[in-house]
Design a protein around this motif. Structure first.
Motif, PDB file in Angstrom:
ATOM      1  N   MET B  23       0.840  -1.200   0.000  1.00 50.52           N
ATOM      2  CA  MET B  23       0.000   0.000   0.000  1.00 50.52           C
ATOM      3  C   MET B  23       0.877   1.253   0.000  1.00 50.52           C
ATOM      4  O   MET B  23       0.594   2.230  -0.699  1.00 50.52           O
ATOM      5  CB  MET B  23      -0.915  -0.035   1.234  1.00 50.52           C
ATOM      6  CG  MET B  23      -1.984   1.018   1.241  1.00 50.52           C
ATOM      7  SD  MET B  23      -3.257   0.752  -0.009  1.00 50.52           S
ATOM      8  CE  MET B  23      -4.495  -0.121   0.922  1.00 50.52           C
ATOM      9  N   GLU B  24       1.940   1.192   0.770  1.00 50.69           N
ATOM     10  CA  GLU B  24       2.880   2.321   0.829  1.00 50.69           C
ATOM     11  C   GLU B  24       3.512   2.555  -0.547  1.00 50.69           C
ATOM     12  O   GLU B  24       3.599   3.688  -1.017  1.00 50.69           O
ATOM     13  CB  GLU B  24       3.968   2.014   1.861  1.00 50.69           C
ATOM     14  CG  GLU B  24       4.992   3.114   2.006  1.00 50.69           C
ATOM     15  CD  GLU B  24       6.161   2.686   2.897  1.00 50.69           C
ATOM     16  OE1 GLU B  24       5.953   1.919   3.837  1.00 50.69           O
ATOM     17  OE2 GLU B  24       7.283   3.120   2.617  1.00 50.69           O
ATOM     18  N   LEU B  26       2.278   1.719  -3.416  1.00 48.12           N
ATOM     19  CA  LEU B  26       1.250   2.202  -4.336  1.00 48.12           C
ATOM     20  C   LEU B  26       0.987   3.690  -4.111  1.00 48.12           C
ATOM     21  O   LEU B  26       0.865   4.470  -5.066  1.00 48.12           O
ATOM     22  CB  LEU B  26      -0.034   1.376  -4.133  1.00 48.12           C
ATOM     23  CG  LEU B  26      -1.180   1.645  -5.097  1.00 48.12           C
ATOM     24  CD1 LEU B  26      -0.765   1.405  -6.541  1.00 48.12           C
ATOM     25  CD2 LEU B  26      -2.385   0.759  -4.770  1.00 48.12           C
ATOM     26  N   ALA B  27       0.902   4.073  -2.818  1.00 46.77           N
ATOM     27  CA  ALA B  27       0.676   5.494  -2.498  1.00 46.77           C
ATOM     28  C   ALA B  27       1.829   6.348  -3.037  1.00 46.77           C
ATOM     29  O   ALA B  27       1.611   7.399  -3.636  1.00 46.77           O
ATOM     30  CB  ALA B  27       0.538   5.676  -0.986  1.00 46.77           C
ATOM     31  N   ASN B  28       3.046   5.865  -2.839  1.00 47.15           N
ATOM     32  CA  ASN B  28       4.217   6.603  -3.352  1.00 47.15           C
ATOM     33  C   ASN B  28       4.197   6.691  -4.871  1.00 47.15           C
ATOM     34  O   ASN B  28       4.537   7.723  -5.449  1.00 47.15           O
ATOM     35  CB  ASN B  28       5.517   5.915  -2.912  1.00 47.15           C
ATOM     36  CG  ASN B  28       5.912   6.292  -1.503  1.00 47.15           C
ATOM     37  OD1 ASN B  28       5.614   7.392  -1.043  1.00 47.15           O
ATOM     38  ND2 ASN B  28       6.542   5.394  -0.801  1.00 47.15           N
ATOM     39  N   HIS B  30       1.570   6.640  -6.911  1.00 49.54           N
ATOM     40  CA  HIS B  30       0.552   7.623  -7.332  1.00 49.54           C
ATOM     41  C   HIS B  30       1.080   9.039  -7.142  1.00 49.54           C
ATOM     42  O   HIS B  30       0.888   9.916  -7.973  1.00 49.54           O
ATOM     43  CB  HIS B  30      -0.736   7.439  -6.517  1.00 49.54           C
ATOM     44  CG  HIS B  30      -1.713   6.512  -7.173  1.00 49.54           C
ATOM     45  ND1 HIS B  30      -2.360   6.834  -8.338  1.00 49.54           N
ATOM     46  CD2 HIS B  30      -2.142   5.281  -6.832  1.00 49.54           C
ATOM     47  CE1 HIS B  30      -3.163   5.835  -8.691  1.00 49.54           C
ATOM     48  NE2 HIS B  30      -3.044   4.870  -7.796  1.00 49.54           N
ATOM     49  N   PHE B  31       1.706   9.211  -5.996  1.00 50.18           N
ATOM     50  CA  PHE B  31       2.215  10.527  -5.619  1.00 50.18           C
ATOM     51  C   PHE B  31       3.265  11.017  -6.631  1.00 50.18           C
ATOM     52  O   PHE B  31       3.213  12.138  -7.121  1.00 50.18           O
ATOM     53  CB  PHE B  31       2.852  10.380  -4.236  1.00 50.18           C
ATOM     54  CG  PHE B  31       2.848  11.621  -3.434  1.00 50.18           C
ATOM     55  CD1 PHE B  31       1.722  12.009  -2.749  1.00 50.18           C
ATOM     56  CD2 PHE B  31       3.978  12.410  -3.356  1.00 50.18           C
ATOM     57  CE1 PHE B  31       1.713  13.154  -1.993  1.00 50.18           C
ATOM     58  CE2 PHE B  31       3.976  13.559  -2.608  1.00 50.18           C
ATOM     59  CZ  PHE B  31       2.838  13.934  -1.925  1.00 50.18           C
ATOM     60  N   GLU B  32       4.190  10.131  -6.928  1.00 49.78           N
ATOM     61  CA  GLU B  32       5.268  10.491  -7.861  1.00 49.78           C
ATOM     62  C   GLU B  32       4.724  10.714  -9.264  1.00 49.78           C
ATOM     63  O   GLU B  32       5.148  11.622  -9.976  1.00 49.78           O
ATOM     64  CB  GLU B  32       6.333   9.371  -7.896  1.00 49.78           C
ATOM     65  CG  GLU B  32       7.239   9.398  -6.687  1.00 49.78           C
ATOM     66  CD  GLU B  32       8.088   8.147  -6.551  1.00 49.78           C
ATOM     67  OE1 GLU B  32       8.209   7.393  -7.538  1.00 49.78           O
ATOM     68  OE2 GLU B  32       8.607   7.928  -5.450  1.00 49.78           O
ATOM     69  N   ALA B  34       1.645  11.670 -10.119  1.00 50.50           N
ATOM     70  CA  ALA B  34       0.898  12.939 -10.164  1.00 50.50           C
ATOM     71  C   ALA B  34       1.860  14.127 -10.157  1.00 50.50           C
ATOM     72  O   ALA B  34       1.647  15.130 -10.863  1.00 50.50           O
ATOM     73  CB  ALA B  34      -0.065  13.014  -8.981  1.00 50.50           C
ATOM     74  N   THR B  35       2.930  14.020  -9.378  1.00 61.72           N
ATOM     75  CA  THR B  35       3.931  15.100  -9.332  1.00 61.72           C
ATOM     76  C   THR B  35       4.555  15.303 -10.715  1.00 61.72           C
ATOM     77  O   THR B  35       4.681  16.429 -11.206  1.00 61.72           O
ATOM     78  CB  THR B  35       5.045  14.767  -8.304  1.00 61.72           C
ATOM     79  OG1 THR B  35       4.434  14.510  -7.049  1.00 61.72           O
ATOM     80  CG2 THR B  35       6.028  15.911  -8.149  1.00 61.72           C
ATOM     81  N   GLY B  48      -9.320  11.511  -5.541  1.00 54.55           N
ATOM     82  CA  GLY B  48      -9.855  10.188  -5.244  1.00 54.55           C
ATOM     83  C   GLY B  48     -11.345  10.322  -4.970  1.00 54.55           C
ATOM     84  O   GLY B  48     -11.813  11.403  -4.600  1.00 54.55           O
TER      85      GLY B  48
END
Lengths: 404, 116
Positions: B23-24, B26-28, B30-32, B34-35, B48
């Protein structure tokens, strides 16, 4: 989200695995062991919500606090909908940061360690999942247990933790120091799982964040109770961690005595010696720390050396019934040219271990290599057929591996 | 520049079963992602979506509250993007972390009235 955002966050920078244990422990101590399933769901939901809500220009300042609030509110909603009554717990928007910062993971382990009618293995599995934040599949990959067996163990543990007897014990929140040795055993088992992982998804056989978390919790345990055995456990962890940079080279596993010692982490070795402390009454971790430190400092491994190590293993054998200790002893006896003694012990312990136990097979195959080449070859073939991790297969093919 | 709506259809079952570590990651991811889209000028907005929702159907306005568990997939989020053409957006969408766990992305060009 704004396309013109100048925010340069490159990652979430928070360990969800560590957070899982912290959140689980915090919520457990607030709501009790009767809500373990709901707490697990609440944490998973909080992580999922973070995935959707945290954007480059929209990240909470205090991510731990955010996760805690979301998980806690989710838990309250679950309790509300299950009891169909007006819950007395208020939905919160903020939380006392000091309370949150208190790491209750050690307290949780102490509590679970004290549970009766539950095996040590079941405790380790439950703690791996809920305190160390490992998924069932990861536990299976690390331990080679089937996922079904792990689910059964966890459900058995939950049943005990939800029982009235345990709830009463839980409510007292007393820390019974007579269980420290069980906590040490649990941390030792967790560390070993991280140090010698069978997880095929990671390139290395070391899951170092599990090892470091076990070390961190052992330090907390030592600070709290100042037990000599815990200090020696920390020393042992440090000596092992020091060797991690040399355990792999060019994607190949390098056995202890063939490692490039310049790659060993000198700071961890120093830390190991700092924590090693002679006990009034001999304990397992002290002897193991001595053996490991000797292996790491000896100039020449001759017959005199191996016989000294054998004496230490004999002492260990009197303290613990661990078959791993006996396998190590067999290896040392073989190195000291006392192979027939080693074979005798191997025959005795074979029945104690599951069929095809990897470490046992490795040592037995090596010991029999000269006296019974056919049997040794058969064992190696069986191992190659049963091991799926490529790095281990390569290692077995090329040479033999030993753990001390 | 043309505008496109990128819908993220998530595989609920897969997401419910991933580990904290995954999950971590995946979150990273998405974050990267989108950035990077923001820095390259493709991103207009995105968010979301909650699992719960309400469907209103027909003249009678029959209301049905979600989540709609009969579906294995759920629209978990969206991105409003801009690029010179659909091919560019397809290349961008291929890298969306939503695919890592069995999800599907759907690209819907925003109607451009000048081209009608």
């Amino acid at each position: 989200m704004n396309a013109n955002s100048t925010n340069t966050f490159s990652e979430i920078e928070i360990s969800y695995r560590k957070q899982y244990g912290k959140l689980f422990s915090s919520l457990l101590f607030q709501y009790g062991s009767g809500y373990i399933n709901q707490i697990e769901d609440a944490i998973q939901n909080a992580f999922y919500k973070s995935l959707k809500s945290w954007k480059p220009d929209k990240v909470p300042n205090n991510k731990e606090n955010w996760l805690f609030i979301v998980a806690r509110n989710d838990l309250i909603n679950q309790i509300k909908s299950e009891t169909k009554t007006i819950a007395t717990f208020p939905i919160i928007q903020t939380f006392d940061n000091d309370k949150l910062q208190e790491d209750l993971r050690l307290k949780t382990i102490l509590l679970f360690a004290s549970a009766k009618n539950i095996s040590s293995q079941t405790k380790v599995i439950f703690i791996l999942k809920n305190v160390f934040g490992l998924h069932i599949n990861e536990i299976s990959e690390c331990t080679l247990m089937s996922t079904d067996a792990i689910y059964k163990s966890i459900n058995r543990a939950k049943k005990v933790f939800k029982s009235n007897d345990f709830k009463k014990q839980f409510e007292l929140k007393t820390e019974d120091i007579s269980y420290i040795n069980i906590v040490e055993e649990i941390l030792y088992a967790v560390f070993n799982i991280g140090f010698d992982s069978f997880n095929e998804k990671i390139n290395s056989i070391i899951n170092d964040d599990i090892c470091l978390e076990a070390l961190a919790l052992a330090k907390l345990l030592s600070q709290k109770f100042k037990n000599n055995s815990t200090k020696n456990l920390i020393a042992l962890f440090c000596f092992h961690i020091a060797r991690v940079p040399a355990k792999l080279a060019n994607n190949k596993l390098i056995q202890f005595h063939k490692q490039k010692t310049v790659k060993w982490n000198i700071e961890f070795i120093k830390l190991g010696f700092h924590y090693m402390e002679k006990p009034q009454k001999l304990n397992r971790y002290y002897i193991e720390a001595i053996i490991t430190s000797k292996h790491m400092t000896v100039q020449k491994m001759d017959l005199i050396y191996w016989n000294q190590i054998i004496e230490l293993y004999q002492l260990l054998k009197n303290i613990t019934d661990s078959p791993i200790i006996k396998i190590n002893l067999c290896y040392c006896l073989h190195q000291a040219k006392r192979t027939s003694e080693a074979i005798q012990i191997l025959e005795d312990i074979e029945k104690q271990l599951p069929k095809g136990h990897l470490y046992f097979s490795l040592v037995k195959a090596d010991i029999l290599k000269e006296k019974n080449t056919i049997e040794s070859g058969k064992i190696i073939n069986r191992m190659l057929n049963s091991v799926s991790q490529e790095i281990r297969k390569d290692h077995i093919t090329e040479n033999m591996m030993y753990n001390f | 520049m043309k505008k496109f709506l990128l819908l993220l259809h998530e595989n609920i079952e897969a997401l419910e079963n991933i580990s904290p570590n995954e999950m971590e990651k995946l979150a990273n991811a998405h974050f990267e992602w989108a950035t990077k889209l923001g820095e390259q000028g493709y991103l207009i907005s995105g968010d979301g979506l909650q699992e719960t929702g309400t469907k209103i159907t027909g003249k009678e306005c029959v209301i049905k509250d979600g989540p709609y568990i009969e579906s294995k997939e759920m629209i978990g989020g969206y991105y409003l993007l801009q690029a010179k053409d659909l091919d560019t957006i397809i290349q961008i969408a291929k890298e969306c972390p939503c695919h890592l766990w069995g999800g599907t992305t759907e690209i819907r060009p925003i109607m451009d009235y000048d081209e009608c």
